[in-house]
Design an enzyme around this catalytic site. Sequence first.
Site, short mmCIF file in Angstrom:
data_model
loop_
_atom_site.label_atom_id
_atom_site.label_comp_id
_atom_site.label_asym_id
_atom_site.label_seq_id
_atom_site.Cartn_x
_atom_site.Cartn_y
_atom_site.Cartn_z
N GLY A 125 -2.01 -4.25 12.40
CA GLY A 125 -2.59 -3.28 11.49
C GLY A 125 -3.99 -3.74 11.14
O GLY A 125 -4.59 -4.54 11.84
N LYS B 265 -3.78 -9.85 1.23
CA LYS B 265 -4.95 -10.29 0.47
C LYS B 265 -5.56 -11.49 1.18
O LYS B 265 -4.90 -12.52 1.35
CB LYS B 265 -4.55 -10.67 -0.96
N ASP C 218 -4.29 -10.03 -17.91
CA ASP C 218 -5.05 -8.91 -17.35
C ASP C 218 -4.12 -7.73 -17.06
O ASP C 218 -4.25 -7.06 -16.04
CB ASP C 218 -5.77 -9.35 -16.09
#
Length: 462
Positions: free
Chosen positions: A190, A205, A302
Amino acid sequence: MEIAAQLKRGISRQFSMGSLRMSGKFSFKRQNSLDPRCNTLRFGFGRQSSMDPIRRTPQEELSVPENLDATMQLLFMACQGDAKGVQDLLDDGIDVNSIDLDGRTALHIAACEGHVEVAKLLLSRKANIDARDRWGSTAAADAKYYGNVEVYNILKARGAKIPKIRKTPMTVSNPRDVPEYELNPLELQGTYQVAKWNGTKVAVKILDKDSYSDPESINAFKHELTLLEKVRHPNIVQFVGAVTQNIPMMIVSEYHSNGDLGSYLQKKGRVSLSKALRFALDIARGMNYLHECKPDPIIHCDLKPKNILLDSGGHLKVAGFGLIKLSKLSHDKAKLLQSDKQIDRSSLYVAPAVYRDEIFDRSVDVYSFGLILYEMVEGVQPFHPRSPEDAARIMCLEGKRPTFKTKSKHYPLDLKELIEECWDPEAVTRPTFSEIIIRLGKIVANCSKQGGWKDTFKLPWV
Protein backbone atom coordinates in the site's frame (compact mmCIF):
# COMPACT_ATOMS: atom_id res chain seq x y z
CA MET A 1 6.88 -39.88 5.20
CA GLU A 2 6.18 -38.01 8.40
CA ILE A 3 8.57 -35.27 7.27
CA ALA A 4 6.80 -35.11 3.93
CA ALA A 5 3.44 -34.81 5.65
CA GLN A 6 4.66 -32.06 7.92
CA LEU A 7 6.22 -30.17 5.06
CA LYS A 8 3.08 -30.45 2.99
CA ARG A 9 0.94 -29.17 5.84
CA GLY A 10 3.29 -26.24 6.17
CA ILE A 11 2.80 -25.08 2.58
CA SER A 12 0.18 -22.40 2.20
CA ARG A 13 0.76 -21.22 -1.34
CA GLN A 14 3.24 -20.92 -4.18
CA PHE A 15 3.56 -18.07 -6.60
CA SER A 16 6.08 -16.06 -8.53
CA MET A 17 7.89 -13.34 -6.70
CA GLY A 18 9.31 -10.31 -8.45
CA SER A 19 12.07 -8.14 -7.14
CA LEU A 20 10.86 -6.08 -4.19
CA ARG A 21 11.90 -2.47 -4.21
CA MET A 22 11.42 0.07 -1.46
CA SER A 23 9.45 2.61 -3.47
CA GLY A 24 7.15 3.87 -0.73
CA LYS A 25 4.82 0.91 -1.12
CA PHE A 26 4.48 -2.11 1.08
CA SER A 27 2.95 -5.56 1.11
CA PHE A 28 1.61 -6.38 4.56
CA LYS A 29 0.66 -10.08 4.38
CA ARG A 30 2.08 -11.35 7.65
CA GLN A 31 0.68 -14.61 9.00
CA ASN A 32 1.28 -16.08 12.43
CA SER A 33 2.86 -19.09 10.75
CA LEU A 34 5.44 -16.80 9.21
CA ASP A 35 6.70 -15.51 12.54
CA PRO A 36 10.36 -16.57 12.88
CA ARG A 37 9.79 -17.14 16.59
CA CYS A 38 7.26 -19.89 15.87
CA ASN A 39 8.31 -23.50 15.49
CA THR A 40 6.40 -24.05 12.27
CA LEU A 41 8.28 -26.50 10.03
CA ARG A 42 9.43 -24.86 6.84
CA PHE A 43 12.15 -25.85 4.41
CA GLY A 44 13.82 -27.96 7.07
CA PHE A 45 16.90 -29.09 5.17
CA GLY A 46 19.92 -27.22 3.94
CA ARG A 47 21.35 -23.90 5.04
CA GLN A 48 19.02 -21.14 6.07
CA SER A 49 18.81 -17.58 4.89
CA SER A 50 21.84 -15.50 5.86
CA MET A 51 19.54 -12.94 7.46
CA ASP A 52 17.28 -15.33 9.36
CA PRO A 53 17.59 -14.28 13.03
CA ILE A 54 16.94 -17.83 14.29
CA ARG A 55 19.76 -20.33 13.86
CA ARG A 56 18.19 -23.60 12.71
CA THR A 57 19.94 -26.96 12.45
CA PRO A 58 19.68 -28.46 8.93
CA GLN A 59 18.56 -32.04 8.52
CA GLU A 60 21.14 -34.13 6.65
CA GLU A 61 20.92 -36.93 4.07
CA LEU A 62 17.25 -36.78 3.23
CA SER A 63 15.98 -38.51 0.12
CA VAL A 64 13.23 -36.63 -1.66
CA PRO A 65 9.96 -37.53 0.03
CA GLU A 66 6.91 -38.41 -2.03
CA ASN A 67 3.76 -36.28 -2.15
CA LEU A 68 5.73 -33.08 -1.60
CA ASP A 69 4.35 -29.82 -2.90
CA ALA A 70 5.96 -29.01 -6.27
CA THR A 71 7.67 -25.94 -4.83
CA MET A 72 9.23 -27.98 -2.05
CA GLN A 73 10.42 -30.58 -4.56
CA LEU A 74 12.17 -27.85 -6.53
CA LEU A 75 13.82 -26.42 -3.43
CA PHE A 76 14.80 -29.90 -2.25
CA MET A 77 16.49 -30.70 -5.57
CA ALA A 78 18.28 -27.34 -5.49
CA CYS A 79 19.46 -28.09 -1.96
CA GLN A 80 20.81 -31.50 -3.03
CA GLY A 81 22.58 -29.99 -6.05
CA ASP A 82 20.56 -32.23 -8.36
CA ALA A 83 20.68 -30.19 -11.57
CA LYS A 84 18.92 -32.96 -13.55
CA GLY A 85 16.09 -33.11 -11.01
CA VAL A 86 15.72 -29.33 -11.08
CA GLN A 87 15.66 -29.35 -14.89
CA ASP A 88 12.99 -32.06 -14.99
CA LEU A 89 10.76 -30.09 -12.63
CA LEU A 90 11.20 -26.89 -14.63
CA ASP A 91 10.46 -28.77 -17.83
CA ASP A 92 7.26 -30.00 -16.21
CA GLY A 93 6.15 -26.40 -15.79
CA ILE A 94 7.18 -25.62 -12.20
CA ASP A 95 7.73 -21.86 -11.81
CA VAL A 96 11.45 -21.18 -11.35
CA ASN A 97 10.56 -18.37 -8.92
CA SER A 98 8.25 -20.41 -6.68
CA ILE A 99 8.81 -19.66 -3.00
CA ASP A 100 8.40 -21.39 0.33
CA LEU A 101 6.83 -19.93 3.46
CA ASP A 102 9.89 -17.78 4.05
CA GLY A 103 9.89 -16.36 0.54
CA ARG A 104 12.97 -18.36 -0.49
CA THR A 105 13.45 -19.45 -4.09
CA ALA A 106 15.48 -22.34 -5.48
CA LEU A 107 18.18 -19.80 -6.35
CA HIS A 108 18.41 -18.79 -2.69
CA ILE A 109 18.90 -22.43 -1.75
CA ALA A 110 21.50 -23.14 -4.45
CA ALA A 111 23.42 -20.03 -3.43
CA CYS A 112 23.44 -21.09 0.22
CA GLU A 113 24.70 -24.56 -0.67
CA GLY A 114 27.16 -23.42 -3.31
CA HIS A 115 25.74 -25.56 -6.13
CA VAL A 116 27.18 -23.82 -9.19
CA GLU A 117 25.50 -25.90 -11.90
CA VAL A 118 22.08 -25.56 -10.30
CA ALA A 119 22.55 -21.80 -9.99
CA LYS A 120 23.55 -21.54 -13.66
CA LEU A 121 20.55 -23.63 -14.69
CA LEU A 122 18.13 -21.51 -12.67
CA LEU A 123 19.57 -18.31 -14.10
CA SER A 124 19.24 -19.71 -17.64
CA ARG A 125 15.55 -20.23 -16.89
CA LYS A 126 15.20 -16.56 -15.91
CA ALA A 127 15.26 -16.95 -12.13
CA ASN A 128 14.76 -13.60 -10.44
CA ILE A 129 18.30 -12.72 -9.43
CA ASP A 130 17.26 -10.06 -6.91
CA ALA A 131 14.29 -11.81 -5.28
CA ARG A 132 14.31 -11.28 -1.52
CA ASP A 133 13.20 -13.69 1.16
CA ARG A 134 11.14 -12.61 4.15
CA TRP A 135 14.23 -11.29 5.93
CA GLY A 136 15.31 -9.23 2.93
CA SER A 137 18.16 -11.49 1.86
CA THR A 138 19.04 -12.12 -1.81
CA ALA A 139 20.76 -15.14 -3.37
CA ALA A 140 23.95 -13.10 -3.73
CA ALA A 141 23.87 -12.13 -0.05
CA ASP A 142 23.43 -15.78 0.92
CA ALA A 143 26.28 -16.93 -1.34
CA LYS A 144 28.59 -14.28 0.09
CA TYR A 145 27.61 -15.11 3.68
CA TYR A 146 28.39 -18.82 3.27
CA GLY A 147 31.61 -18.19 1.34
CA ASN A 148 30.42 -19.71 -1.93
CA VAL A 149 32.69 -17.53 -4.04
CA GLU A 150 32.01 -19.06 -7.44
CA VAL A 151 28.23 -18.74 -7.13
CA TYR A 152 28.64 -15.23 -5.75
CA ASN A 153 30.83 -14.17 -8.67
CA ILE A 154 28.34 -15.61 -11.18
CA LEU A 155 25.50 -13.68 -9.57
CA LYS A 156 27.55 -10.50 -9.27
CA ALA A 157 28.53 -10.74 -12.96
CA ARG A 158 24.83 -10.91 -13.79
CA GLY A 159 24.27 -7.65 -11.92
CA ALA A 160 23.00 -9.05 -8.61
CA LYS A 161 22.78 -6.54 -5.80
CA ILE A 162 23.69 -7.08 -2.17
CA PRO A 163 21.05 -5.49 0.05
CA LYS A 164 22.49 -2.82 2.27
CA ILE A 165 21.84 -3.33 5.95
CA ARG A 166 21.12 0.02 7.51
CA LYS A 167 21.16 0.04 11.27
CA THR A 168 18.61 2.02 13.24
CA PRO A 169 19.05 3.59 16.69
CA MET A 170 17.09 0.60 18.07
CA THR A 171 19.00 -2.17 16.26
CA VAL A 172 19.84 -5.03 18.64
CA SER A 173 23.07 -7.01 18.50
CA ASN A 174 21.47 -10.32 19.43
CA PRO A 175 18.66 -11.41 17.08
CA ARG A 176 16.84 -13.01 20.00
CA ASP A 177 16.45 -9.54 21.52
CA VAL A 178 14.29 -8.38 18.61
CA PRO A 179 10.99 -7.14 20.13
CA GLU A 180 7.95 -9.40 19.92
CA TYR A 181 6.06 -6.67 18.08
CA GLU A 182 8.67 -6.38 15.29
CA LEU A 183 7.21 -6.48 11.77
CA ASN A 184 8.91 -7.10 8.45
CA PRO A 185 8.65 -3.93 6.31
CA LEU A 186 8.81 -5.99 3.11
CA GLU A 187 5.44 -7.49 4.04
CA LEU A 188 3.61 -4.16 3.84
CA GLN A 189 1.60 -3.33 0.76
CA GLY A 190 0.00 0.00 0.00
CA THR A 191 1.14 3.56 0.46
CA TYR A 192 2.64 5.18 3.51
CA GLN A 193 0.08 6.06 6.21
CA VAL A 194 -2.32 3.31 5.06
CA ALA A 195 -1.31 -0.28 4.38
CA LYS A 196 -2.74 -3.80 4.69
CA TRP A 197 -2.12 -6.54 7.23
CA ASN A 198 -3.72 -9.96 6.71
CA GLY A 199 -6.13 -8.25 4.33
CA THR A 200 -7.07 -5.60 6.88
CA LYS A 201 -6.21 -1.93 6.53
CA VAL A 202 -3.81 -0.54 9.11
CA ALA A 203 -2.45 2.92 9.87
CA VAL A 204 1.30 3.42 9.48
CA LYS A 205 3.14 6.17 11.32
CA ILE A 206 6.67 6.68 9.98
CA LEU A 207 9.48 8.28 11.94
CA ASP A 208 10.81 11.30 10.09
CA LYS A 209 14.24 10.66 8.55
CA ASP A 210 15.70 13.69 10.36
CA SER A 211 14.80 12.11 13.71
CA TYR A 212 17.26 9.21 13.54
CA SER A 213 20.12 11.42 14.74
CA ASP A 214 17.99 13.15 17.38
CA PRO A 215 18.13 11.32 20.76
CA GLU A 216 15.00 13.10 22.00
CA SER A 217 12.97 11.94 19.01
CA ILE A 218 14.19 8.36 19.41
CA ASN A 219 13.38 8.38 23.12
CA ALA A 220 9.90 9.70 22.34
CA PHE A 221 9.46 6.93 19.75
CA LYS A 222 10.55 4.30 22.31
CA HIS A 223 8.23 5.78 24.96
CA GLU A 224 5.24 5.66 22.63
CA LEU A 225 6.03 2.05 21.75
CA THR A 226 6.31 1.10 25.43
CA LEU A 227 2.84 2.47 26.11
CA LEU A 228 1.20 1.07 22.98
CA GLU A 229 2.63 -2.39 23.59
CA LYS A 230 1.04 -2.76 27.01
CA VAL A 231 -2.44 -1.28 26.45
CA ARG A 232 -5.34 -3.46 25.28
CA HIS A 233 -8.92 -2.19 25.51
CA PRO A 234 -11.95 -2.04 23.16
CA ASN A 235 -12.00 1.76 23.44
CA ILE A 236 -8.27 2.25 22.87
CA VAL A 237 -6.77 2.20 19.37
CA GLN A 238 -5.19 -1.22 18.81
CA PHE A 239 -1.44 -1.47 18.39
CA VAL A 240 -0.45 -3.93 15.62
CA GLY A 241 3.34 -3.79 15.68
CA ALA A 242 6.36 -1.74 14.75
CA VAL A 243 9.48 -1.68 12.62
CA THR A 244 12.54 -0.86 14.73
CA GLN A 245 15.29 -2.93 13.13
CA ASN A 246 14.92 -1.50 9.62
CA ILE A 247 14.71 1.95 8.08
CA PRO A 248 12.23 3.55 7.94
CA MET A 249 11.16 2.95 11.52
CA MET A 250 7.40 2.94 11.93
CA ILE A 251 4.48 2.22 14.23
CA VAL A 252 1.53 0.25 12.87
CA SER A 253 -1.93 0.41 14.42
CA GLU A 254 -5.50 -0.36 13.43
CA TYR A 255 -7.01 1.86 10.77
CA HIS A 256 -10.49 3.36 10.89
CA SER A 257 -11.88 4.56 7.58
CA ASN A 258 -14.70 6.46 9.32
CA GLY A 259 -12.20 9.03 10.52
CA ASP A 260 -12.12 10.87 13.82
CA LEU A 261 -14.73 12.42 16.10
CA GLY A 262 -13.61 15.93 15.14
CA SER A 263 -14.47 15.40 11.47
CA TYR A 264 -17.69 13.65 12.44
CA LEU A 265 -18.88 16.56 14.61
CA GLN A 266 -17.85 19.09 11.98
CA LYS A 267 -20.05 17.27 9.49
CA LYS A 268 -22.99 16.31 11.73
CA GLY A 269 -23.10 19.18 14.21
CA ARG A 270 -25.11 18.40 17.32
CA VAL A 271 -25.68 14.67 17.79
CA SER A 272 -28.68 13.09 19.46
CA LEU A 273 -28.61 12.69 23.23
CA SER A 274 -28.52 8.90 22.94
CA LYS A 275 -25.49 9.00 20.63
CA ALA A 276 -23.75 11.66 22.73
CA LEU A 277 -24.10 9.47 25.81
CA ARG A 278 -22.94 6.37 23.97
CA PHE A 279 -19.93 8.23 22.61
CA ALA A 280 -19.21 9.69 26.06
CA LEU A 281 -19.24 6.22 27.61
CA ASP A 282 -16.82 4.93 24.99
CA ILE A 283 -14.39 7.78 25.67
CA ALA A 284 -14.75 7.48 29.44
CA ARG A 285 -14.11 3.74 29.39
CA GLY A 286 -10.99 4.14 27.26
CA MET A 287 -9.66 6.98 29.41
CA ASN A 288 -10.46 5.15 32.64
CA TYR A 289 -8.38 2.22 31.37
CA LEU A 290 -5.43 4.53 30.67
CA HIS A 291 -5.74 6.23 34.04
CA GLU A 292 -5.84 2.91 35.87
CA CYS A 293 -2.78 1.43 34.14
CA LYS A 294 -0.17 -0.01 36.50
CA PRO A 295 2.31 0.85 37.83
CA ASP A 296 1.69 4.44 36.68
CA PRO A 297 -1.40 6.02 35.12
CA ILE A 298 -1.16 7.14 31.51
CA ILE A 299 -2.11 10.82 31.32
CA HIS A 300 -3.16 11.74 27.79
CA CYS A 301 -2.68 15.53 28.00
CA ASP A 302 -3.98 15.98 24.46
CA LEU A 303 -7.48 14.49 24.54
CA LYS A 304 -9.49 16.10 21.74
CA PRO A 305 -11.95 14.98 19.03
CA LYS A 306 -9.14 14.61 16.49
CA ASN A 307 -7.53 12.00 18.74
CA ILE A 308 -10.71 9.93 19.06
CA LEU A 309 -11.35 7.51 16.19
CA LEU A 310 -14.70 6.14 15.01
CA ASP A 311 -14.72 2.44 14.12
CA SER A 312 -16.98 0.65 11.64
CA GLY A 313 -19.35 -0.38 14.42
CA GLY A 314 -19.98 3.20 15.50
CA HIS A 315 -17.83 3.00 18.63
CA LEU A 316 -15.07 5.36 19.65
CA LYS A 317 -11.42 4.56 20.34
CA VAL A 318 -8.98 6.87 22.08
CA ALA A 319 -5.71 7.49 20.22
CA GLY A 320 -2.79 9.92 20.36
CA PHE A 321 -1.72 9.18 23.94
CA GLY A 322 1.93 8.88 24.90
CA LEU A 323 3.00 11.69 22.57
CA ILE A 324 3.44 14.38 25.23
CA LYS A 325 6.72 14.14 27.14
CA LEU A 326 6.12 14.37 30.87
CA SER A 327 8.35 14.74 33.86
CA LYS A 328 6.84 12.46 36.52
CA LEU A 329 7.03 14.10 39.96
CA SER A 330 5.11 11.35 41.77
CA HIS A 331 2.68 8.50 41.06
CA ASP A 332 -0.04 10.91 39.88
CA LYS A 333 1.72 14.24 39.53
CA ALA A 334 3.53 15.41 36.43
CA LYS A 335 4.79 18.43 34.57
CA LEU A 336 5.51 19.03 30.91
CA LEU A 337 9.08 18.24 29.98
CA GLN A 338 9.19 20.78 27.16
CA SER A 339 6.07 22.91 27.21
CA ASP A 340 7.00 25.29 24.41
CA LYS A 341 7.68 22.46 21.93
CA GLN A 342 4.80 20.14 22.83
CA ILE A 343 1.65 22.05 23.68
CA ASP A 344 -0.52 23.63 21.01
CA ARG A 345 -2.14 26.52 22.84
CA SER A 346 -4.47 27.04 19.92
CA SER A 347 -6.21 23.81 20.95
CA LEU A 348 -9.24 24.77 22.98
CA TYR A 349 -9.33 21.36 24.72
CA VAL A 350 -6.04 21.88 26.58
CA ALA A 351 -6.53 22.03 30.37
CA PRO A 352 -5.63 25.22 32.27
CA ALA A 353 -2.78 23.59 34.27
CA VAL A 354 -1.20 22.27 31.08
CA TYR A 355 -1.77 25.58 29.28
CA ARG A 356 -0.06 27.48 32.12
CA ASP A 357 2.75 24.90 32.41
CA GLU A 358 1.90 23.99 36.00
CA ILE A 359 2.05 20.69 37.88
CA PHE A 360 -1.02 18.57 37.05
CA ASP A 361 -2.61 15.16 37.48
CA ARG A 362 -5.10 12.91 35.66
CA SER A 363 -7.86 15.50 36.02
CA VAL A 364 -6.52 17.44 33.02
CA ASP A 365 -8.01 14.71 30.80
CA VAL A 366 -11.35 15.00 32.60
CA TYR A 367 -11.38 18.72 31.79
CA SER A 368 -10.88 17.97 28.10
CA PHE A 369 -13.58 15.30 28.25
CA GLY A 370 -16.06 17.84 29.61
CA LEU A 371 -15.46 20.17 26.66
CA ILE A 372 -15.85 17.29 24.19
CA LEU A 373 -19.14 16.23 25.77
CA TYR A 374 -20.35 19.84 25.66
CA GLU A 375 -19.52 20.06 21.95
CA MET A 376 -21.35 16.81 21.16
CA VAL A 377 -24.59 17.99 22.74
CA GLU A 378 -24.40 21.67 21.78
CA GLY A 379 -23.20 21.03 18.23
CA VAL A 380 -20.60 23.82 18.34
CA GLN A 381 -17.23 24.31 19.98
CA PRO A 382 -17.04 26.32 23.22
CA PHE A 383 -17.28 30.10 22.64
CA HIS A 384 -18.06 29.66 18.96
CA PRO A 385 -17.57 31.66 16.67
CA ARG A 386 -14.41 32.78 18.46
CA SER A 387 -11.20 31.13 17.28
CA PRO A 388 -9.98 28.08 19.20
CA GLU A 389 -6.94 30.07 20.32
CA ASP A 390 -9.14 32.81 21.82
CA ALA A 391 -11.43 30.23 23.42
CA ALA A 392 -8.48 28.46 25.06
CA ARG A 393 -7.15 31.76 26.42
CA ILE A 394 -10.57 32.75 27.79
CA MET A 395 -11.04 29.42 29.57
CA CYS A 396 -7.48 28.83 30.78
CA LEU A 397 -6.41 32.36 31.74
CA GLU A 398 -9.70 34.13 32.46
CA GLY A 399 -11.48 31.12 33.96
CA LYS A 400 -14.66 31.56 31.91
CA ARG A 401 -16.82 28.68 30.69
CA PRO A 402 -19.27 28.47 27.74
CA THR A 403 -23.02 28.73 28.29
CA PHE A 404 -25.56 25.98 27.61
CA LYS A 405 -27.93 26.89 24.79
CA THR A 406 -29.61 23.60 23.93
CA LYS A 407 -33.17 23.20 25.23
CA SER A 408 -33.51 21.42 28.56
CA LYS A 409 -35.44 18.49 27.08
CA HIS A 410 -32.31 17.62 25.14
CA TYR A 411 -30.08 18.27 28.12
CA PRO A 412 -30.81 16.34 31.34
CA LEU A 413 -29.91 18.39 34.40
CA ASP A 414 -27.57 15.73 35.77
CA LEU A 415 -25.66 15.69 32.45
CA LYS A 416 -25.20 19.46 32.63
CA GLU A 417 -23.95 19.14 36.20
CA LEU A 418 -21.49 16.44 35.16
CA ILE A 419 -20.03 18.63 32.40
CA GLU A 420 -19.67 21.57 34.78
CA GLU A 421 -17.84 19.40 37.31
CA CYS A 422 -15.53 18.06 34.61
CA TRP A 423 -14.34 21.52 33.61
CA ASP A 424 -14.29 22.95 37.14
CA PRO A 425 -11.30 25.30 37.71
CA GLU A 426 -10.38 23.26 40.79
CA ALA A 427 -8.82 19.93 39.79
CA VAL A 428 -9.93 18.24 43.04
CA THR A 429 -13.58 18.92 42.16
CA ARG A 430 -13.44 17.06 38.87
CA PRO A 431 -14.71 13.45 38.98
CA THR A 432 -12.56 10.50 37.98
CA PHE A 433 -13.43 8.58 34.85
CA SER A 434 -14.62 5.63 36.92
CA GLU A 435 -17.11 7.98 38.58
CA ILE A 436 -18.05 9.46 35.20
CA ILE A 437 -18.88 5.99 33.85
CA ILE A 438 -21.23 5.33 36.78
CA ARG A 439 -22.96 8.69 36.44
CA LEU A 440 -23.36 8.35 32.68
CA GLY A 441 -24.87 4.91 33.24
CA LYS A 442 -27.46 6.42 35.59
CA ILE A 443 -28.29 9.13 33.06
CA VAL A 444 -28.77 6.48 30.38
CA ALA A 445 -31.04 4.47 32.68
CA ASN A 446 -33.14 7.54 33.60
CA CYS A 447 -33.54 8.59 29.98
CA SER A 448 -34.45 5.05 29.00
CA LYS A 449 -37.18 4.91 31.63
CA GLN A 450 -38.76 7.98 30.10
CA GLY A 451 -39.17 5.98 26.89
CA GLY A 452 -38.00 8.71 24.57
CA TRP A 453 -35.20 6.77 22.90
CA LYS A 454 -34.87 3.42 24.57
CA ASP A 455 -35.20 1.63 21.23
CA THR A 456 -32.25 3.47 19.76
CA PHE A 457 -29.85 3.08 22.66
CA LYS A 458 -28.65 -0.19 24.12
CA LEU A 459 -27.72 -0.05 27.73
CA PRO A 460 -23.97 -0.58 28.18
CA TRP A 461 -24.43 -3.60 30.43
CA VAL A 462 -26.86 -5.42 28.10
